[in-house]
Scaffold this active site. Structure first.
Site, PDB file in Angstrom:
ATOM      1  CG  HIS A  82      -1.560   1.278   1.491  1.00 30.52           C
ATOM      2  ND1 HIS A  82      -2.588   1.683   0.556  1.00 30.52           N
ATOM      3  CD2 HIS A  82      -1.896   2.113   2.507  1.00 30.52           C
ATOM      4  CE1 HIS A  82      -3.309   2.691   0.817  1.00 30.52           C
ATOM      5  NE2 HIS A  82      -3.016   3.060   1.914  1.00 30.52           N
ATOM      6  CG  ASN A 101      -4.084   5.381   4.698  1.00 30.95           C
ATOM      7  OD1 ASN A 101      -3.856   5.279   3.457  1.00 30.95           O
ATOM      8  ND2 ASN A 101      -4.266   4.708   5.235  1.00 30.95           N
TER       9      ASN A 101
END
Length: 240
Positions: A164, A187
């Site tokens: 990720h 994020n």
């Protein structure tokens, strides 16, 4: 220093936390966001111009749209072709958006180059000098429900496959808890997740971004480096 935060150092160059609803791969949003901020930080005016992540999703044929992407390929695209701004090609969160939907007269912004940085000290120096860097991390199931504090991976927690991408914007020390050193990570899951979209992740050596990250070099940074080198040589010449 023991702590540093890009958001405080260059407040006018801070992008809003992206919310991709976890329906589309994060690589494009992280690359466009980091590039936008680095261009702003390296400029004299410090004006932020958000670049289009949708262009990477729809036009970069070396990657796989919303399904997945390789950071090197995306950075190469920005280096060679550049990106238009968000107004020219707004984010739709879909690989179905055609490259032809982009406006025809959009101004393109490019990067000069990019590099890989290894180890904690070099990563911190790059962030403190030039702004956010890009890394990839392994995602464990308890990270999905993280909401505050310093994240420490639990024992025997299952890990999701794949990597990720995230943006690393600083670091610090948990003075209220157990004194853990941590990284500040932005994020792409919206401001409702974590600490308004951010996470403080314990510097434990369990995450790949602690080992290596990608640093972006803008044209402004290159010019400043050339000017500094020229000034240094002129000073040495005068002294000799």
């Amino acid at each position: 220093p023991d702590s540093f935060d890009v958001r405080k150092e260059w407040e006018s160059c801070k992008m809003e936390v992206f919310n991709q609803d976890r329906k589309c791969s994060a690589y494009a949003n992280v690359l466009a966001s980091a590039t936008s901020e680095r261009l702003c930080i390296s400029s004299e005016e410090k004006n932020l111009n958000p670049l289009s992540s949708q262009e990477l999703i729809s036009c970069d044929t070396t990657n796989h749209g919303c399904r997945s992407g390789i950071l090197n390929n995306g950075l190469d695209y920005i280096r060679v072709k550049g990106l238009v701004d968000e107004k020219c090609f707004p984010y739709k969160g879909s690989g179905d958006a055609k490259c032809e939907e982009m406006c025809k007269d959009g101004k393109r912004e490019r990067i000069d180059s990019f590099c890989v940085l290894f180890g904690e000290d070099d990563i911190k120096k790059e962030i403190m000098k030039n702004g956010p860097v890009i890394g990839v991390m392994q995602i464990y199931s308890d990270f999905l429900t993280y909401n505050k504090g310093v994240y420490v991976k639990g024992d025997d927690i299952p890990r999701f496959s794949g990597m990720h991408p995230v943006k690393i914007i600083g670091w610090g020390v948990d003075e209220e808890g157990e004194g853990n050193k941590y990284w500040i990570v932005e994020n792409t899951w919206g401001s409702d997740w974590g600490e308004n979209g951010y996470a403080r992740i314990a510097n434990s050596g369990e995450f790949l971004f602690e080992q290596y990250v990608y640093g972006i070099k803008t044209h402004n940074e290159v010019l400043k480096a050339q000017e500094a080198l020229k000034a240094k040589k002129e000073k040495e010449k005068e002294q000799s």
